[in-house]
Scaffold this motif. Structure first.
Motif, PDB file in Angstrom:
ATOM      1  N   MET A  63       1.113  -1.219  -0.375  1.00 22.37           N
ATOM      2  CA  MET A  63       0.005   0.137   0.207  1.00 22.37           C
ATOM      3  C   MET A  63       0.789   1.535   0.474  1.00 22.37           C
ATOM      4  O   MET A  63       2.057   1.123   0.332  1.00 22.37           O
ATOM      5  CB  MET A  63      -1.020  -0.285   1.347  1.00 22.37           C
ATOM      6  N   VAL A  64       0.248   2.166  -0.314  1.00 22.72           N
ATOM      7  CA  VAL A  64       1.144   3.714  -0.368  1.00 22.72           C
ATOM      8  C   VAL A  64      -0.663   4.706   0.111  1.00 22.72           C
ATOM      9  O   VAL A  64      -1.831   4.308  -0.321  1.00 22.72           O
ATOM     10  CB  VAL A  64       1.203   4.138  -1.542  1.00 22.72           C
ATOM     11  N   ARG A  65       0.000   6.366   0.800  1.00 26.65           N
ATOM     12  CA  ARG A  65      -0.542   6.682   1.287  1.00 26.65           C
ATOM     13  C   ARG A  65      -0.668   7.731   0.022  1.00 26.65           C
ATOM     14  O   ARG A  65       0.382   8.671  -0.056  1.00 26.65           O
ATOM     15  CB  ARG A  65      -0.059   7.057   2.827  1.00 26.65           C
ATOM     16  N   GLU A  66      -1.686   8.513   0.171  1.00 25.68           N
ATOM     17  CA  GLU A  66      -1.946   9.318  -1.527  1.00 25.68           C
ATOM     18  C   GLU A  66      -3.081  10.362   0.034  1.00 25.68           C
ATOM     19  O   GLU A  66      -3.848  10.121   0.190  1.00 25.68           O
ATOM     20  CB  GLU A  66      -2.909   8.196  -2.255  1.00 25.68           C
ATOM     21  N   ASP A  67      -2.641  11.338  -0.154  1.00 30.36           N
ATOM     22  CA  ASP A  67      -3.318  12.467   0.121  1.00 30.36           C
ATOM     23  C   ASP A  67      -3.962  12.182   1.391  1.00 30.36           C
ATOM     24  O   ASP A  67      -4.667  12.472   1.841  1.00 30.36           O
ATOM     25  CB  ASP A  67      -4.876  12.827  -0.752  1.00 30.36           C
ATOM     26  N   GLY A  68      -3.094  11.090   2.117  1.00 31.24           N
ATOM     27  CA  GLY A  68      -3.530  11.113   3.404  1.00 31.24           C
ATOM     28  C   GLY A  68      -3.985   9.927   3.692  1.00 31.24           C
ATOM     29  O   GLY A  68      -4.912   9.228   4.583  1.00 31.24           O
ATOM     30  N   ASN A  69      -4.380   9.461   2.743  1.00 30.21           N
ATOM     31  CA  ASN A  69      -5.773   8.140   2.772  1.00 30.21           C
ATOM     32  C   ASN A  69      -4.869   6.692   2.215  1.00 30.21           C
ATOM     33  O   ASN A  69      -4.176   7.093   1.429  1.00 30.21           O
ATOM     34  CB  ASN A  69      -6.842   8.445   2.182  1.00 30.21           C
ATOM     35  N   TRP A  70      -4.958   5.423   2.851  1.00 27.59           N
ATOM     36  CA  TRP A  70      -3.823   4.498   1.983  1.00 27.59           C
ATOM     37  C   TRP A  70      -4.768   3.157   1.302  1.00 27.59           C
ATOM     38  O   TRP A  70      -5.549   3.798   1.158  1.00 27.59           O
ATOM     39  CB  TRP A  70      -4.402   3.469   3.220  1.00 27.59           C
ATOM     40  N   LYS A  71      -3.895   2.932  -0.078  1.00 22.20           N
ATOM     41  CA  LYS A  71      -4.664   1.935  -0.972  1.00 22.20           C
ATOM     42  C   LYS A  71      -3.801   1.317  -1.464  1.00 22.20           C
ATOM     43  O   LYS A  71      -2.597   1.261  -0.573  1.00 22.20           O
ATOM     44  CB  LYS A  71      -4.412   3.190  -1.932  1.00 22.20           C
ATOM     45  N   VAL A  72      -3.896   0.527  -2.246  1.00 19.62           N
ATOM     46  CA  VAL A  72      -3.461  -0.597  -2.983  1.00 19.62           C
ATOM     47  C   VAL A  72      -2.662  -0.528  -3.535  1.00 19.62           C
ATOM     48  O   VAL A  72      -2.694  -0.239  -4.881  1.00 19.62           O
ATOM     49  CB  VAL A  72      -4.882  -1.843  -2.594  1.00 19.62           C
ATOM     50  N   ASP A  73      -1.037  -0.511  -3.560  1.00 16.00           N
ATOM     51  CA  ASP A  73      -0.257  -0.127  -4.479  1.00 16.00           C
ATOM     52  C   ASP A  73      -0.186  -1.260  -4.944  1.00 16.00           C
ATOM     53  O   ASP A  73       0.471  -1.259  -6.683  1.00 16.00           O
ATOM     54  CB  ASP A  73       0.634   0.539  -3.853  1.00 16.00           C
ATOM     55  N   ASP A  74      -0.300  -2.332  -4.690  1.00 18.33           N
ATOM     56  CA  ASP A  74       0.728  -3.505  -5.395  1.00 18.33           C
ATOM     57  C   ASP A  74       0.048  -5.068  -4.780  1.00 18.33           C
ATOM     58  O   ASP A  74      -0.912  -4.685  -3.851  1.00 18.33           O
ATOM     59  CB  ASP A  74       2.005  -3.745  -5.673  1.00 18.33           C
ATOM     60  N   VAL A  75      -0.333  -6.231  -6.133  1.00 17.87           N
ATOM     61  CA  VAL A  75      -0.629  -7.077  -4.074  1.00 17.87           C
ATOM     62  C   VAL A  75      -0.167  -8.452  -5.293  1.00 17.87           C
ATOM     63  O   VAL A  75       0.411  -8.867  -6.789  1.00 17.87           O
ATOM     64  CB  VAL A  75      -2.062  -7.562  -5.379  1.00 17.87           C
ATOM     65  N   ALA A  76       0.720  -9.812  -4.859  1.00 22.26           N
ATOM     66  CA  ALA A  76       1.841 -10.694  -5.186  1.00 22.26           C
ATOM     67  C   ALA A  76       0.676 -11.679  -4.243  1.00 22.26           C
ATOM     68  O   ALA A  76       0.269 -12.191  -3.210  1.00 22.26           O
ATOM     69  CB  ALA A  76       2.948 -10.457  -4.757  1.00 22.26           C
ATOM     70  N   SER A  77       0.706 -12.711  -4.785  1.00 20.00           N
ATOM     71  CA  SER A  77       0.539 -14.275  -4.568  1.00 20.00           C
ATOM     72  C   SER A  77       1.418 -14.723  -4.202  1.00 20.00           C
ATOM     73  O   SER A  77       1.607 -15.119  -4.870  1.00 20.00           O
ATOM     74  CB  SER A  77      -0.550 -14.510  -5.714  1.00 20.00           C
ATOM     75  N   LEU A  78       1.272 -15.543  -2.977  1.00 24.22           N
ATOM     76  CA  LEU A  78       2.707 -15.785  -2.467  1.00 24.22           C
ATOM     77  C   LEU A  78       2.453 -17.784  -1.904  1.00 24.22           C
ATOM     78  O   LEU A  78       3.859 -17.812  -1.889  1.00 24.22           O
ATOM     79  CB  LEU A  78       3.724 -15.126  -1.026  1.00 24.22           C
ATOM     80  N   GLY A  79       1.497 -18.008  -2.432  1.00 21.81           N
ATOM     81  CA  GLY A  79       1.146 -19.589  -1.234  1.00 21.81           C
ATOM     82  C   GLY A  79       1.263 -20.154  -2.975  1.00 21.81           C
ATOM     83  O   GLY A  79       2.273 -20.212  -3.196  1.00 21.81           O
ATOM     84  N   ARG A  80       1.560 -21.270  -2.051  1.00 22.08           N
ATOM     85  CA  ARG A  80       1.268 -22.721  -3.092  1.00 22.08           C
ATOM     86  C   ARG A  80       0.437 -22.014  -4.316  1.00 22.08           C
ATOM     87  O   ARG A  80       1.192 -23.343  -5.509  1.00 22.08           O
ATOM     88  CB  ARG A  80       0.446 -24.123  -2.014  1.00 22.08           C
ATOM     89  N   GLU A  81      -0.355 -21.483  -4.078  1.00 15.35           N
ATOM     90  CA  GLU A  81      -1.067 -21.743  -5.746  1.00 15.35           C
ATOM     91  C   GLU A  81      -0.556 -21.241  -6.969  1.00 15.35           C
ATOM     92  O   GLU A  81       0.891 -20.304  -6.871  1.00 15.35           O
ATOM     93  CB  GLU A  81      -2.068 -20.832  -5.693  1.00 15.35           C
ATOM     94  N   ASP A  82      -0.898 -20.540  -7.836  1.00 17.11           N
ATOM     95  CA  ASP A  82       0.240 -19.617  -9.188  1.00 17.11           C
ATOM     96  C   ASP A  82       0.741 -18.729  -8.423  1.00 17.11           C
ATOM     97  O   ASP A  82      -0.102 -17.561  -7.597  1.00 17.11           O
ATOM     98  CB  ASP A  82      -0.882 -18.954  -9.935  1.00 17.11           C
ATOM     99  N   HIS A  83       1.826 -18.122  -8.528  1.00 15.62           N
ATOM    100  CA  HIS A  83       2.727 -17.159  -7.929  1.00 15.62           C
ATOM    101  C   HIS A  83       2.397 -15.729  -8.727  1.00 15.62           C
ATOM    102  O   HIS A  83       2.828 -16.359 -10.305  1.00 15.62           O
ATOM    103  CB  HIS A  83       4.107 -16.994  -8.043  1.00 15.62           C
ATOM    104  N   TRP A  84       1.789 -14.417  -8.911  1.00 12.07           N
ATOM    105  CA  TRP A  84       1.982 -13.948  -9.210  1.00 12.07           C
ATOM    106  C   TRP A  84       1.869 -12.361  -9.135  1.00 12.07           C
ATOM    107  O   TRP A  84       1.862 -11.867  -7.442  1.00 12.07           O
ATOM    108  CB  TRP A  84       0.399 -13.737 -10.541  1.00 12.07           C
ATOM    109  N   LEU A  85       2.640 -11.542  -9.046  1.00 14.32           N
ATOM    110  CA  LEU A  85       2.588 -10.289  -9.133  1.00 14.32           C
ATOM    111  C   LEU A  85       1.415  -9.297 -10.255  1.00 14.32           C
ATOM    112  O   LEU A  85       2.067  -9.216 -11.120  1.00 14.32           O
ATOM    113  CB  LEU A  85       3.480  -9.885  -9.130  1.00 14.32           C
ATOM    114  N   LEU A  86       0.720  -8.728  -9.619  1.00 18.04           N
ATOM    115  CA  LEU A  86      -0.337  -7.820 -10.216  1.00 18.04           C
ATOM    116  C   LEU A  86       0.231  -6.745 -11.440  1.00 18.04           C
ATOM    117  O   LEU A  86      -0.116  -7.350 -12.147  1.00 18.04           O
ATOM    118  CB  LEU A  86      -1.245  -7.395  -9.101  1.00 18.04           C
ATOM    119  N   SER A  87       0.871  -5.757 -10.958  1.00 20.08           N
ATOM    120  CA  SER A  87       1.745  -4.791 -11.508  1.00 20.08           C
ATOM    121  C   SER A  87       2.712  -5.607 -12.485  1.00 20.08           C
ATOM    122  O   SER A  87       2.480  -5.158 -14.080  1.00 20.08           O
ATOM    123  CB  SER A  87       2.285  -4.219 -11.300  1.00 20.08           C
ATOM    124  N   TRP A  88       3.463  -6.199 -12.520  1.00 17.36           N
ATOM    125  CA  TRP A  88       3.528  -6.916 -13.286  1.00 17.36           C
ATOM    126  C   TRP A  88       2.876  -8.018 -14.433  1.00 17.36           C
ATOM    127  O   TRP A  88       2.988  -7.527 -15.714  1.00 17.36           O
ATOM    128  CB  TRP A  88       5.424  -8.216 -12.595  1.00 17.36           C
TER     129      TRP A  88
END
Length: 163
Positions: A129-154
């Protein structure tokens, strides 16, 4: 008739206010995201939680038709609203044991791990997450478990196979 018009007007005013919900704490943001996946609730548009940067990447992926081939393969009409949801990447949802970790915060950046079981499948995601104008927003998501691995932005920018 006036009552109906008043209710419609109130809904028009309240809906954008709910969509613009702000979070001064990273854990509150992640908790709100996963509250949408409780039984009896309809999950909203995940992009409402995205940072300006992640929204830009997502919008560019729509323009580049990253998800259009998924619809073409099934013969369905492509609709941006039906694309991949990084917070719950499974088609069906019945969540158990949702555990939201504590935020690690450095300046205007934070990371939280979330684990859960969807039906009997364990999942582990990390939400940056990143703070934008004082509020937190999701900046990226990564899947790290046994299932498929991915990084959303990539995946939105570079993955030729999509999700």
């Amino acid at each position: 008739m006036r009552l109906i018009l008043a209710l419609v007007a109130a809904a028009v005013v309240v809906a954008p206010a709910m969509a613009a919900e702000t979070f001064s704490d990273p854990k509150a943001l992640v908790t709100a995201i996963y509250d949408d996946y409780q039984p009896g609730k309809l999950a909203g548009d995940p992009t409402l939680y995205y940072s300006t940067k992640l929204k830009g990447i997502f919008d560019q992926s729509i323009e580049n038709q990253v998800f259009a081939s998924d619809a073409a393969m099934t013969g369905a009409e492509f609709k941006p609203a039906s694309v991949f949801n990084p917070f719950l990447p499974d088609v069906s949802a019945l969540l158990f044991d949702v555990a939201i970790g504590e935020a690690t915060v450095i300046d205007d950046r934070a990371v939280i791990n979330v684990s859960y079981h969807n039906f009997d499948q364990p999942r582990l995601v990390t939400i940056a997450m990143v703070r934008e104008d004082g509020n937190w927003k999701v900046d990226d998501v990564a899947s790290l478990g046994r299932e498929d691995h991915w990084l959303l932005s990539w995946a939105l920018m570079y993955d030729p196979t999509g999700f």
